[in-house]
Write a protein that holds these residues in place. Structure first.
Motif, short mmCIF file in Angstrom:
data_model
loop_
_atom_site.label_atom_id
_atom_site.label_comp_id
_atom_site.label_asym_id
_atom_site.label_seq_id
_atom_site.Cartn_x
_atom_site.Cartn_y
_atom_site.Cartn_z
N VAL A 32 -40.21 -128.23 -2.08
CA VAL A 32 -41.01 -127.66 -0.92
C VAL A 32 -39.99 -127.77 0.30
O VAL A 32 -38.96 -128.28 0.29
N LYS A 52 -46.20 -133.09 12.89
CA LYS A 52 -46.99 -132.98 11.68
C LYS A 52 -48.45 -133.64 12.08
O LYS A 52 -49.37 -133.45 11.12
N SER A 140 -42.58 -133.03 3.84
CA SER A 140 -42.92 -131.58 3.77
C SER A 140 -43.38 -131.06 5.06
O SER A 140 -43.82 -131.85 5.79
N ASN A 142 -45.20 -129.26 6.76
CA ASN A 142 -46.62 -128.71 7.30
C ASN A 142 -47.32 -129.85 7.89
O ASN A 142 -46.83 -131.03 8.09
N SER A 144 -49.78 -132.71 8.65
CA SER A 144 -50.62 -133.81 7.90
C SER A 144 -51.84 -133.23 7.37
O SER A 144 -52.63 -132.63 7.80
N SER A 148 -48.55 -128.07 1.20
CA SER A 148 -47.03 -128.34 1.34
C SER A 148 -46.56 -126.72 1.41
O SER A 148 -46.78 -125.93 0.75
N THR A 150 -43.93 -123.65 0.81
CA THR A 150 -43.00 -123.24 -0.30
C THR A 150 -42.21 -121.96 0.21
O THR A 150 -41.46 -121.40 -0.67
N GLU A 177 -43.99 -131.10 -4.67
CA GLU A 177 -43.31 -132.15 -3.91
C GLU A 177 -42.69 -133.22 -5.20
O GLU A 177 -43.32 -133.14 -6.17
N TYR A 229 -53.84 -132.90 -0.07
CA TYR A 229 -53.21 -131.67 -0.27
C TYR A 229 -54.49 -130.52 -0.22
O TYR A 229 -54.87 -129.87 -0.92
N ARG A 315 -52.45 -132.61 -7.59
CA ARG A 315 -52.87 -132.11 -6.25
C ARG A 315 -54.15 -131.23 -6.28
O ARG A 315 -54.71 -131.19 -5.06
#
Ligand code: TXA
Ligand code: MG
Length: 323
Positions: A32, A52, A140, A142, A144, A148, A150, A177, A229, A315
């Protein structure tokens, strides 16, 4: 505005300067996009947590160029060495005892006496580590608790101005991830499943390798927090039908799931040919797309619990968990 630039030689050099000057860079990896900062500089690392909105107890992965650099920061024991030979560069993060006085910011490792190390397989990430000459802390890229990123656009949408430059290199090949494997104790344990599976690791170490239970009272890896996620739209997993108002995230043939005139924007297919690697690469971007279509829920078809499917289901079950 965060600048999205193509990852040319000159831009990598500029990104390396940004890192040296305490800035944040959106860095492509094979898994990611990461939010990169100089791991030696506590203030730079603090900017990651701020951008984050991440609780500061959550330690970061330190990205290195090779085994030699890893040995500067962590005790690479026998298991670690075998695994590095087999899987680096690649989507495997190793938790090992942290070396004292290595210079890595305490904030980056959240005050733990272990450290998470990974050599990413992406040439741009490699280029940035080598050009800067730094160990790079990168979670990652993004906010929190959200999905994530891509693609470079995901990074921009999630973090906006908080990141100084985004090195764009298309969508990530793996899309999930890295596997996080704790080899700091006597028995290796997978803290987060990923593309490198328990079977592959077990084969190299010649032993059975366990995946840690999802949620413990005090998670060893804060990434194990059950709800993690998550898109905004609720998720229903292992769906065998699509209910009123639901969008569909399919896997394999979706012919019997919805009528012919089901709106195209309400449906995505992770992999019509049931290829789990293709599904992993599509997972986060398709969830994000379906999150935009005002569905009351996203129904997700069952994914086989095998190989990288285990990581996909990990995930999805986190995303499905509402509190
Ligand atoms: O694929 C990836 O691993 C991406 C790319 C950018 O490399 N990075 C990533 O980082 O996913 P992040 O920060 O989102 O996830 C790191 C995970 C977290 O679950 C964290 O709790 C765990 O690794 N972790 C880091 N250091 C640890 C440690 N010393 N002990 C246990 N878990 C640790
Ligand atoms: Mg993350």
């Amino acid at each position: 505005m965060s600048r999205i630039v193509s990852a040319t030689h000159d831009h990598i050099a500029e990104a390396a300067d940004i890192l040296k000057n305490r800035g944040l860079v959106g860095m492509p990896t094979e898994t990611v996009y990461g939010l990169a900062a100089n791991a030696l500089d506590g203030e730079a690392v603090a900017k990651i947590f701020e951008a984050k909105g991440r609780p500061s107890f959550n330690p970061l992965i330190i990205h290195v160029a090779d085994m030699r650099q890893a040995m500067q920061y962590g005790e690479m024991g026998e298991y670690a060495q075998l695994l590095v030979n087999a899987f680096w560069p690649g989507p495997l993060t190793l938790i090992v005892p942290r070396k004292k006085n290595s210079g890595i910011s305490e904030l980056a490792t959240a005050g733990l006496d272990t450290i998470a190390l990974r050599e990413p397989a992406h040439p741009i990430a490699q280029g940035l580590i080598k050009t800067s000459g730094l160990p790079i802390a990168a979670p990652s890229a993004n906010k929190s608790g959200s999905l994530s990123p891509t693609t470079p656009a995901h990074v921009h949408d999630s973090l906006g101005d908080a990141v100084d430059m985004i090195l764009a290199a298309g969508p990530c090949a793996v899309g999930l991830e890295s596997t996080v494997l704790d080899v700091s104790g006597s028995v290796p344990v997978i803290l987060r499943p990923g593309a490198i599976t328990a079977e592959q690791i077990g084969e190299v170490l010649d032993m059975g390798v366990e995946i840690a239970a999802n949620e413990t009272e005090a998670p060893k890896s804060p990434g194990m927090l059950l709800k993690h996620y998550a898109p905004n739209t609720p998720i229903r997993i292992n769906a065998i039908d699509v209910q009123d108002g639901e969008a569909l995230l399919a896997f394999g043939s979706d012919k019997f799931m919805v009528a012919h005139d089901f709106p195209a924007e309400m449906k995505r297919n992770l992999s019509e040919g049931q290829d789990l690697y293709e599904a992993a690469a599509n997972l986060f971007s398709m969830l994000k797309e379906l999150d935009q279509c005002n569905a009351k829920r996203i129904a997700v078809m069952a994914i086989p619990q095998t190989g990288i499917g285990i990581a996909i289901n990990d995930r999805l079950s986190r995303a499905a968990k509402r509190d």
